[in-house]
Scaffold this motif. Structure first.
Motif, mmCIF file in Angstrom:
data_model
loop_
_atom_site.group_PDB
_atom_site.id
_atom_site.type_symbol
_atom_site.label_atom_id
_atom_site.label_comp_id
_atom_site.label_asym_id
_atom_site.label_seq_id
_atom_site.Cartn_x
_atom_site.Cartn_y
_atom_site.Cartn_z
ATOM 1 N N ASP B 332 0.988 -1.192 -0.083
ATOM 2 C CA ASP B 332 -0.187 0.024 0.066
ATOM 3 C C ASP B 332 0.919 1.172 0.048
ATOM 4 O O ASP B 332 1.873 1.218 0.444
ATOM 5 N N GLY B 333 0.381 2.235 -0.266
ATOM 6 C CA GLY B 333 1.112 3.660 -0.477
ATOM 7 C C GLY B 333 2.079 3.569 -1.661
ATOM 8 O O GLY B 333 2.139 3.039 -2.395
ATOM 9 N N ARG B 334 3.008 4.815 -1.474
ATOM 10 C CA ARG B 334 3.899 5.254 -2.467
ATOM 11 C C ARG B 334 5.128 4.769 -2.064
ATOM 12 O O ARG B 334 5.485 4.935 -0.872
ATOM 13 N N TYR B 335 5.855 4.453 -2.851
ATOM 14 C CA TYR B 335 7.526 4.133 -2.442
ATOM 15 C C TYR B 335 8.409 5.250 -3.430
ATOM 16 O O TYR B 335 8.121 5.356 -4.679
ATOM 17 N N ALA B 336 9.412 5.668 -2.656
ATOM 18 C CA ALA B 336 10.442 6.572 -3.216
ATOM 19 C C ALA B 336 11.957 6.406 -2.847
ATOM 20 O O ALA B 336 12.132 5.402 -1.835
ATOM 21 N N ASN B 337 12.562 7.027 -3.376
ATOM 22 C CA ASN B 337 14.131 7.211 -2.769
ATOM 23 C C ASN B 337 14.879 5.859 -2.680
ATOM 24 O O ASN B 337 15.207 5.678 -1.525
ATOM 25 N N PRO B 338 14.696 5.149 -3.446
ATOM 26 C CA PRO B 338 15.242 3.572 -3.331
ATOM 27 C C PRO B 338 17.119 3.831 -3.542
ATOM 28 O O PRO B 338 17.608 4.687 -4.253
ATOM 29 N N VAL B 339 17.687 3.259 -2.385
ATOM 30 C CA VAL B 339 19.110 3.300 -2.504
ATOM 31 C C VAL B 339 19.706 1.784 -2.399
ATOM 32 O O VAL B 339 19.213 1.108 -1.390
ATOM 33 N N TRP B 340 20.700 1.313 -3.160
ATOM 34 C CA TRP B 340 21.075 -0.007 -3.214
ATOM 35 C C TRP B 340 22.097 -0.068 -2.089
ATOM 36 O O TRP B 340 22.996 0.764 -2.128
ATOM 37 N N SER B 341 22.059 -1.014 -1.400
ATOM 38 C CA SER B 341 23.028 -1.039 -0.116
ATOM 39 C C SER B 341 24.660 -1.447 -0.777
ATOM 40 O O SER B 341 24.720 -2.390 -1.839
ATOM 41 N N PRO B 342 25.679 -1.004 -0.302
ATOM 42 C CA PRO B 342 26.932 -1.330 -0.923
ATOM 43 C C PRO B 342 27.258 -2.915 -0.833
ATOM 44 O O PRO B 342 27.934 -3.469 -1.434
ATOM 45 N N ARG B 343 26.701 -3.685 0.367
ATOM 46 C CA ARG B 343 26.988 -4.976 0.285
ATOM 47 C C ARG B 343 25.836 -5.966 -0.619
ATOM 48 O O ARG B 343 25.865 -6.964 -0.651
ATOM 49 N N GLY B 344 24.991 -5.077 -1.192
ATOM 50 C CA GLY B 344 23.944 -5.768 -2.189
ATOM 51 C C GLY B 344 22.777 -6.460 -1.918
ATOM 52 O O GLY B 344 21.982 -6.677 -2.666
ATOM 53 N N ASP B 345 22.598 -6.770 -0.493
ATOM 54 C CA ASP B 345 21.533 -7.593 -0.134
ATOM 55 C C ASP B 345 20.152 -6.902 0.234
ATOM 56 O O ASP B 345 19.285 -7.431 0.029
ATOM 57 N N LEU B 346 20.297 -5.602 0.246
ATOM 58 C CA LEU B 346 18.859 -4.789 0.561
ATOM 59 C C LEU B 346 18.945 -3.374 -0.376
ATOM 60 O O LEU B 346 19.953 -2.844 -0.686
ATOM 61 N N ILE B 347 17.758 -2.971 -0.274
ATOM 62 C CA ILE B 347 17.642 -1.918 -1.152
ATOM 63 C C ILE B 347 16.713 -0.741 -0.034
ATOM 64 O O ILE B 347 15.538 -1.370 0.422
ATOM 65 N N ALA B 348 17.299 0.384 0.410
ATOM 66 C CA ALA B 348 16.388 1.204 1.494
ATOM 67 C C ALA B 348 15.717 1.897 0.510
ATOM 68 O O ALA B 348 15.726 2.380 -0.571
#
Lengths: 294, 431
Positions: B332-348
């Motif tokens: 639900d809702g809107r998603y923005a500002n994705p940033v890929w983690s330097p270790r690759g396992d997650l996206i903030a």
């Protein structure tokens, strides 16, 4: 000889027609005498051999809960009380920790030179110590068991605001030792670790183990530690089973070190084990598995 | 001999196999590692201040990570001189429940520089597990403390540290309608703060180069919003190409050789990449919606970005060369500002739902979404160099503050800044 010749003469005197009935009569008389001593022969079939088989009975003491390492069977009666209620006999830990000669600080070759300033600082080798380290005092005793620290929610190590379920203190899961060898192979059933004993040990180790939450691929950091335990229930040695991975993977090494710290921690210095079953636990493998926690 | 072997074999076969007891422990505790950080031993009286201050910085760093619990020095029984002379008396450290011990000395090197040496001891196994020595000029003592903190962190957690790093951010002052925004930089613990730009030009969205002491950001210098490149060592600023439209949301590629950004032109916003050497740019997306906030995966092969091409603002992943994009958020809702983690396992990412802002993380395949903090306004996530901590800012309506939080969702802390702060960007580890 005279007796024999006399009998022969008398036999010769018997008329020929009487000799055969006389022989038959003698045979019958002898048979009657034999039967009188031995009884009539049993002419029917042999009795069923099952009837004479002995039934071995082993008298077993009734253990507190179950007497098997297998996971609890649903139809079995529930334990009367949780394992933690069981009074844990805390014995005085034996004095000296296992001190191998403590190695002097080794010469340290830094993995990479660190640039600290314009004139680049070179990592240098710390000097070897001038003296050996002191041996621990034999009287040194660990403190009592840590008081129940702030109990945290063990069900989730990773916070998620979307999860609105209330935090519920949960019991330890059922035994996961289904893959363990059948207790019968190890010895008489009365000597095997009971479920309650295993749970008590598991709970004790859980209190000593800090999870590496948040580490990359933390769910893959399952560590097996082989323990050798002394009869007074102290861990004499703890070695990581997967030495190759320990030397190759820094994440695994940190997780493994954490597991080793757990079994060496003061709260786990004296393991909760039944001294009468030393043969069962003198050599064991403990698997620290964080997957359920992540 | 043969007979003996046969006999031995028979004995082995005849002996019932001993079944090794196996115990699975699947519960543990989330507890920081109790660590004793002893004051260092100064070999000369003039080093007494360093011998106290360096362990203090290490203590602050490790405590701030949330993964360590530095013990109070008041409980220490053995003094630094004794550790230096005799080595640690482990039972005494064990008695105060220390699992690890940091000790060290400060001396003078033959060339006159300061020499700082530390050792990390495993109290339970009673052995040294790490040790290094550094020589530097005296004014670099803080950096030495950060480097030692990183070494300790790495040895205990298995992950690289992040203490020897800096954060660039937007310092804000003034009223809401006449806000002054300057580029500022500081150590990750807030020390060594300084401003990089003046008060005249509005600056936004700074991003650190992963490989050099360069920052890219957007500035309204000259009245036109454009992407600039700032060299921290030299103070030089360059406009990054002259584009026909408005460029914003720049971010470096992992090798530092390219930048990906958004450009709004003719009513459409798409992603572009620019080679920093040749200054040639290339369009990556062609959707009619707004594509923005791009961020490379650590291997440089993929880009995550936000787009409203599907009707609502969501997060997509595509190849670094463009092409078809795969949507990864469906909540639900809107998603923005994705940033890929330097270790690759997650996206903030930032999620907006029911009037609230959330900071969350999700795996690149779209699974495992977790929301780890929430406020009236949360924005600008940026990863620590080891991918373990996120920095971001919260606008509570009155003031704007920088924060850090562990990816587990715990240990949220305010990052102290002289004034309000927004848009933080974490540097890589110092070279």
């Amino acid at each position: 000889m005279a007796m024999a010749s006399t009998l022969k003469n008398k036999w010769d005197d018997i008329p020929e027609g009487m000799k055969t009935p006389l022989i038959v009569s003698a045979i019958f008389h002898i048979a009657i005498v034999v039967i009188a001593f031995t009884g009539l022969p049993y002419l029917k079939r042999q009795p069923d051999p099952m009837e004479s088989t002995a039934i071995p009975i082993e008298i077993l003491p009734i253990a507190e809960m179950t007497t098997t390492n297998r996971p609890e069977v649903k139809s079995q009666p529930a334990p009367e009380k949780p394992p933690e209620e069981k009074p844990v006999v805390k014995e005085k830990p034996p004095a000296p920790p296992k001190v191998e000669a403590v190695e002097p600080p080794k010469e340290i070759t830094p993995p990479k030179p660190k640039v600290v300033d314009k004139p680049k600082p070179k990592p240098v080798v710390p000097p070897p110590p001038t003296e050996k380290l002191e041996k621990p005092e034999p009287e040194e005793k660990p403190k009592e068991e840590a008081k129940p620290e702030d109990q945290q929610d063990f069900s989730k190590l990773l916070k998620n605001l979307q999860d609105s379920d209330p935090v519920v203190e949960e019991d330890l899961p059922e035994s996961k030792t289904a893959e363990a060898p059948a207790p019968a192979a190890a010895g008489p059933i009365s000597d095997t670790m009971t479920m309650s004993e295993l749970d008590a040990l598991r709970q004790q180790l859980s209190r000593c183990w800090s999870i590496q939450a948040g580490a990359r691929y933390a769910e893959d950091l399952v560590v097996e530690v082989r323990l050798t335990v002394s009869p007074d229930r102290h861990v004499m040695s703890a070695t990581i089973v997967d030495q190759w991975r320990y030397s190759q993977d820094s994440y695994f090494r940190a997780a493994a070190d954490s597991a080793i710290r757990a079994v060496n921690s003061p709260q786990c210095e004296t393991l909760v084990l039944n001294p009468d079953k030393y043969d069962q636990w003198k050599d064991m493998v403990v698997t620290f598995d964080p997957r359920e926690m992540l | 001999m043969k007979k003996f072997l046969v006999l031995a074999f028979l004995v082995m076969v005849a002996t019932p196999a001993h079944a090794q007891l196996r115990v699975d422990v699947s519960k543990g505790k989330i507890e920081p590692v109790p660590i004793a950080i002893s004051p260092f031993y100064p070999e000369r009286p003039e080093f007494a201040a360093f011998a106290k201050d360096i362990p203090d910085i290490i203590t602050n760093n490790l405590r701030g990570s949330g993964l360590f619990k530095p013990l109070s020095p008041g409980a220490f029984i053995q003094n630094p001189a004794s550790i230096q002379k005799d080595g640690p008396r482990f039972p005494e450290w064990r008695a105060i429940n220390a699992q690890a011990l940091v000790s060290g000395t400060v001396t003078q090197a033959p060339d006159g520089r300061t020499r700082v040496e530390f050792r990390l001891w495993d109290v339970f196994s009673q052995k040294q597990i790490s040790g290094m020595a550094y020589m530097t000029t005296a004014q670099n003592w803080r950096r030495i403390a950060h480097i030692i903190s990183d070494e300790v962190y790495k040895r205990i957690t298995g992950e690289d540290g992040y203490f020897d790093s800096r954060i660039v951010y937007i310092s804000e002052t003034g009223s809401k309608i006449n806000r002054i925004k300057r580029l500022a930089i500081m150590d990750q613990d807030g020390a060594n703060h300084r401003y990089l730009t003046g008060e005249a030009d509005l600056v936004l969205t700074p991003r650190f180069s992963p490989t050099s002491q360069e920052v890219t950001y957007m500035s309204y210098k000259g009245g036109k919003p454009r992407v600039y490149l700032y060299n921290i060592d030299t103070g030089r600023q360059d406009v990054l190409g002259d584009f026909p439209g408005i460029t914003f949301a720049p971010r470096f590629a992992p090798d530092g050789g390219k930048i990906v950004m958004s450009m709004a032109s003719a009513g459409n916003t798409d992603l572009y990449e620019m080679d920093l050497r040749s200054k040639k740019s290339r369009r990556l997306t062609q959707s009619p919606g707004i594509d923005t906030a791009p961020s490379y995966s650590p291997d440089g092969k993929q880009i995550v970005f936000e787009s409203d091409r599907g009707g609502t603002q969501q997060i997509y992943v595509m190849g670094a060369g463009g092409g078809e994009a795969r949507r990864i958020t469906f909540g639900d809702g809107r998603y923005a500002n994705p940033v890929w983690s330097p270790r690759g396992d997650l996206i903030a990412f930032i999620k907006m739902s029911k009037g609230q802002f959330y900071l969350g993380v999700i795996r690149p395949d779209g699974t495992g979404e977790r929301l780890i903090t929430q406020a009236y306004h949360v924005e600008g996530p940026s990863w620590s160099p080891n991918g373990r901590v996120l920095t971001f800012f919260k606008d509570s309506g009155g003031s704007v503050k920088l924060y850090t939080i562990d990816i587990t969702g715990y240990n949220e802390r305010v990052l102290p800044t002289p004034r309000d702060g927004s848009d933080p960007a974490w540097s890589p580890l110092n070279q």
